[in-house]
Scaffold this motif. Structure first.
Motif, short mmCIF file in Angstrom:
data_model
loop_
_atom_site.label_atom_id
_atom_site.label_comp_id
_atom_site.label_asym_id
_atom_site.label_seq_id
_atom_site.Cartn_x
_atom_site.Cartn_y
_atom_site.Cartn_z
N UNK A 176 -6.70 -4.08 -31.00
CA UNK A 176 -7.12 -3.00 -30.13
C UNK A 176 -6.29 -1.74 -30.15
N UNK A 177 -5.26 -1.63 -30.99
CA UNK A 177 -4.53 -0.37 -31.07
C UNK A 177 -5.44 0.71 -31.62
N UNK A 178 -5.34 1.92 -31.08
CA UNK A 178 -6.21 3.02 -31.49
C UNK A 178 -5.38 4.23 -31.86
N UNK A 179 -5.92 5.05 -32.74
CA UNK A 179 -5.32 6.33 -33.08
C UNK A 179 -6.34 7.43 -32.82
N UNK A 180 -5.95 8.40 -32.00
CA UNK A 180 -6.80 9.55 -31.74
C UNK A 180 -6.10 10.80 -32.26
N UNK A 181 -6.87 11.76 -32.73
CA UNK A 181 -6.31 13.02 -33.24
C UNK A 181 -7.06 14.19 -32.59
N UNK A 182 -6.60 14.64 -31.43
CA UNK A 182 -7.27 15.75 -30.75
C UNK A 182 -7.37 17.01 -31.59
N UNK A 183 -6.39 17.21 -32.50
CA UNK A 183 -6.44 18.36 -33.39
C UNK A 183 -5.65 18.03 -34.65
N UNK A 184 -5.51 19.00 -35.53
CA UNK A 184 -4.89 18.76 -36.83
C UNK A 184 -3.42 18.45 -36.75
N UNK A 185 -2.79 18.66 -35.57
CA UNK A 185 -1.35 18.48 -35.47
C UNK A 185 -0.94 17.52 -34.37
N UNK A 186 -1.91 16.79 -33.80
CA UNK A 186 -1.61 15.89 -32.69
C UNK A 186 -2.10 14.48 -33.02
N UNK A 187 -1.22 13.50 -32.77
CA UNK A 187 -1.54 12.09 -32.94
C UNK A 187 -1.33 11.38 -31.62
N UNK A 188 -2.26 10.50 -31.27
CA UNK A 188 -2.07 9.71 -30.05
C UNK A 188 -2.36 8.24 -30.37
N UNK A 189 -1.29 7.43 -30.34
CA UNK A 189 -1.43 5.99 -30.53
C UNK A 189 -1.55 5.35 -29.16
N UNK A 190 -2.60 4.54 -28.97
CA UNK A 190 -2.82 3.87 -27.70
C UNK A 190 -2.92 2.37 -27.95
N UNK A 191 -2.20 1.61 -27.15
CA UNK A 191 -2.15 0.16 -27.30
C UNK A 191 -2.82 -0.51 -26.12
N UNK A 192 -3.38 -1.70 -26.32
CA UNK A 192 -4.04 -2.39 -25.21
C UNK A 192 -3.08 -2.89 -24.15
N UNK A 193 -1.80 -2.86 -24.44
CA UNK A 193 -0.77 -3.27 -23.48
C UNK A 193 0.47 -2.42 -23.74
N UNK A 194 1.38 -2.34 -22.80
CA UNK A 194 2.61 -1.57 -23.04
C UNK A 194 3.31 -2.01 -24.32
N UNK A 195 3.85 -1.05 -25.04
CA UNK A 195 4.50 -1.33 -26.33
C UNK A 195 5.75 -0.45 -26.42
N UNK A 196 6.70 -0.71 -25.57
CA UNK A 196 7.84 0.19 -25.41
C UNK A 196 8.73 0.28 -26.64
N UNK A 197 8.64 -0.69 -27.55
CA UNK A 197 9.49 -0.68 -28.74
C UNK A 197 8.92 0.20 -29.85
N UNK A 198 7.76 0.78 -29.66
CA UNK A 198 7.09 1.50 -30.74
C UNK A 198 7.94 2.60 -31.38
N UNK A 199 8.52 3.53 -30.60
CA UNK A 199 9.35 4.57 -31.25
C UNK A 199 10.54 3.99 -32.00
N UNK A 200 11.17 2.94 -31.45
CA UNK A 200 12.31 2.33 -32.11
C UNK A 200 11.89 1.67 -33.42
N UNK A 201 10.71 1.04 -33.41
CA UNK A 201 10.23 0.39 -34.63
C UNK A 201 9.84 1.42 -35.68
N UNK A 202 9.32 2.56 -35.25
CA UNK A 202 9.03 3.63 -36.21
C UNK A 202 10.30 4.13 -36.88
N UNK A 203 11.38 4.18 -36.13
CA UNK A 203 12.65 4.70 -36.66
C UNK A 203 13.39 3.68 -37.51
N UNK A 204 13.12 2.41 -37.30
CA UNK A 204 13.84 1.36 -38.02
C UNK A 204 13.32 1.24 -39.45
N UNK A 205 14.06 0.51 -40.28
CA UNK A 205 13.66 0.30 -41.66
C UNK A 205 12.29 -0.35 -41.76
#
Length: 663
Positions: A176-205
């Motif tokens: 159920x994770x979704x990606x929306x792009x309101x415009x050419x420079x905006x990304x919105x990732x939405x998860x069906x439940x809280x996913x607080x580790x997401x930015x840390x996981x993006x930064x990790x190897x």
């Protein structure tokens, strides 16, 4: 919640270490309002010749500013690296390939903006919005927009022909994770439940290519959705189907490092000089060609559209090119150092203190690069607790059997003989510097106590020796198994040989099989091994490296069947975990829904409590500080670096700022 240039890291341990780490390079907010820019002479020549636009038209509206550690650098020169084997592509990722949406700052204290110039989350951390830099361009000059990220998300990540399982940065797109792009420079990732580790996981190897790695305009020709002839064309070129061709052209997995994978060409074998497939990138250097030789050399040239600048407006990187020798053995590395062909490198040199030999070969042209250890153990011994053989599975799941094996190890003798007396007996556990340090997990069953171990083994019914003096399994077979050890880790081989000798005195036969990295991965996925010396993760950031202590994914080597269950409980090859392990898995899932760092810490403590009670794995000692090598004419180099996969050094220390001083 707006991430104003970054957010706090996951551990107070990082903050405690920060004062002792002389890494002064700081990542400033994105640069804005520059009137004039500098550029490398080789690019200025192309501008003058009319083959390249002026630098101000190649940079985004808001270039990212990096503050040099020593001073603004001199342009030019080559940075030499050395790969080992055909599964070492992560070396390039850790030097020139780390350009995610967000990244670690050099001190590893917080997540900061990168390709995204800003990012924010909603109140419960179930939705994250990233704003890309306007005017950002791929290395071929084409705009990079949200459409490229949509291509990654919809056509690669959510295409089951290409992606069998979601990467760790997403809970699961099919869930159920979704990606929306309101415009050419905006990304919105939405998860069906809280996913607080997401930015840390993006930064990790990341083993897999991520949201900022796949230029849609260059790769759609290989994708069946966009090119109905993709399958026919792929087969005409000798590929099995369009998927195989897409995988090599997109280079989705970073680890393979054969010439074919690096050049994105199936006809490359290293015996002939060949150009790379021209797939653009956002990285500071672009793989350009392979030059045949002994060893072959992969050449990456500077990206004329790289989007970061220094404090004087100078476009980065400073160094013109990266030249990577494709070696077959780590023994070749000191030879390359003697020839001055290695600029800065930690990978491989830290193993078996190869740096000492290399520095002796390099003389006064090189110095040591101190590496802060973050590994949990020198020799992490893991048994396959979900072994396919029911007799072995029953024995290996006996906690007391693992306790006995641990008590049979004379750790001090191994530390003295293999590690030069450096380190202390330690189990596989977070290090003392980590905020997740767990005293029981780290220090239980470290005593060398053969009498107690033999009593435990006898109590398990393993006291009937055969003609060779080996204990017998309940079905009469000798207690004999094989430990897989990676071929490129000589210290592990030496230490495991000593452990095996100590076990043999107690009637347990442990043979050693040397394997390549790829073989290890394949054996884990096939659930086809008895035991192995695994990866030493989990020493610093147990929250992101939780798989070292709970069976969460393929990196949880100690129980691949339980890990399959955690990833997909309906997997026909999944093995149902015991109740305590299910509690671990469920607790970790709940951590993702908690944004408060202190609450995360308490819950991770519960996961580690169960790991201590179950005693899944056996360690030998706490790793001591390691060393890489750096040529003395390299500048803007931190005085010390972390060495870990989560912080894929040296990349977070900003290699585009490294330069070679003119003399």
């Amino acid at each position: 919640m707006l991430y104003n240039g970054g957010t706090a890291g996951t551990g107070g341990g990082r903050r405690r270490l920060g004062a002792a780490v002389a890494v002064l390079c700081s990542l400033s907010p994105a640069y804005a309002g520059a009137q004039f820019f500098r550029e490398a002479p080789v690019l200025a020549q192309r501008v003058a010749a009319g083959s390249l636009p002026p630098v101000e038209r190649r940079l985004p509206d808001n270039p990212m500013l990096l503050q040099p550690l020593d001073r603004p650098g001199d342009y030019g020169g080559s940075w030499g690296l050395a790969m080992v084997s055909r599964y070492d592509g992560l070396l390039l990722y850790r030097t020139i390939g780390y350009e995610p949406l967000v990244r670690w700052d050099p001190m590893w204290t917080r997540v900061v903006a990168n390709v995204a110039q800003s990012f924010e989350s909603n109140a419960d951390a179930s939705s994250f919005t990233f704003r890309l830099r306007r005017g950002l361009r791929w290395s071929d000059g084409r705009p990079m927009t949200s459409e490229d990220v949509v291509f990654w998300f919809e056509d690669v990540l959510n295409n089951p022909d290409i992606t069998a399982a979601a990467p760790s940065i997403l809970r699961s797109p099919v869930a159920g994770a979704r990606l929306e792009t309101p415009d050419a420079h905006t990304l919105r990732f939405t998860f069906p439940a809280p996913n607080s580790l997401f930015p840390l996981q993006l930064a990790a190897g990341q083993m897999e290519r991520g949201p900022t790695d796949l230029p849609k305009h260059a790769l759609t020709r290989y994708h069946l959705r966009y090119n109905p002839d993709a399958d026919r064309e792929a087969k005409a070129e000798g590929y099995r189907d369009w998927v195989e061709r897409f995988l090599i052209k997109s280079q989705l997995l970073r680890a393979p490092s054969g010439p074919d994978a690096l050049l994105r060409r199936r006809d490359a074998d290293g015996t002939a000089s060949l150009p790379a497939e021209p797939v653009p990138t956002l990285e500071a250097w672009v793989i350009d060609r392979l030059e045949a030789g002994s060893p072959p050399v992969l050449v990456a040239e500077r990206n004329p559209y790289y989007w970061k600048i220094d404090s004087t407006g100078g476009q980065l990187p400073y160094i013109d090119r990266i030249e990577t020798a494709l070696t077959t053995s780590a023994a070749e590395l000191p030879v390359l150092v003697r020839a001055g062909r290695v600029g800065l490198q930690a990978r491989h040199f830290v193993v078996n203190d190869l740096a000492a030999r290399a520095l002796a070969e390099g003389g006064n042209r090189y110095r040591a690069l101190p590496l802060l250890p973050t590994d949990a153990n020198t020799v992490p011994i893991v048994f396959n607790l979900t072994h396919r053989d029911p007799v072995w599975r029953t024995l290996l799941q006996q906690r007391n059997f693992r306790v006995a094996l641990s008590l049979l190890i004379d750790r001090r003798a191994i530390i003295d003989e293999v590690f030069g007396g450096k380190g202390e007996p330690y189990q596989i556990a977070p290090r003392p510097e980590s905020r997740y340090y767990h005293q029981r997990l780290a220090h239980q069953y470290l005593d060398h106590d053969p009498d107690r171990a033999n009593a435990i083994l006898g109590g398990l019914g393993l006291d009937r020796p055969d003609a060779d003096g080996l204990r017998l399994l309940p079905d009469g077979r000798p207690l004999s198994f094989t430990v897989l050890v990676r071929r490129d880790r000589p210290d592990s081989r030496k230490a495991m040989a000593l452990v095996a000798r100590q076990w043999r005195r107690a009637g347990i036969d442990a043979g050693i099989a040397l394997v390549d990295r790829a073989d290890t991965h394949n054996r884990i996925q096939a659930n086809d091994f008895d035991a192995m010396v695994g990866h030493p993760e989990g020493g610093f950031d147990a929250l992101l490296d939780a798989y070292a202590f709970a069976p969460l994914n393929w990196s949880s080597y100690f129980a691949p069947g339980w890990a399959r269950w955690a990833m997909n409980s309906s997997d026909p090859q999944a093995v149902n975990p015991p109740p305590s392990v299910i509690r671990q898995i469920e607790t970790y899932e709940r951590i993702k829904g908690v944004a408060d760092a202190d609450a995360q810490h308490r819950m991770m403590g519960d996961v580690l409590d169960i790991a201590a009670e179950e005693f899944f794995t056996i360690g030998v000692s706490l790793p001591d500080a390691g060393r890489g090598v750096v040529r003395t004419d390299f500048r803007n180099i931190p005085k010390v670096m972390f060495e870990t996969w989560l912080y894929p050094a040296p990349a977070p220390a900003n290699p585009p700022l490294f330069f070679i001083e003119r003399r």
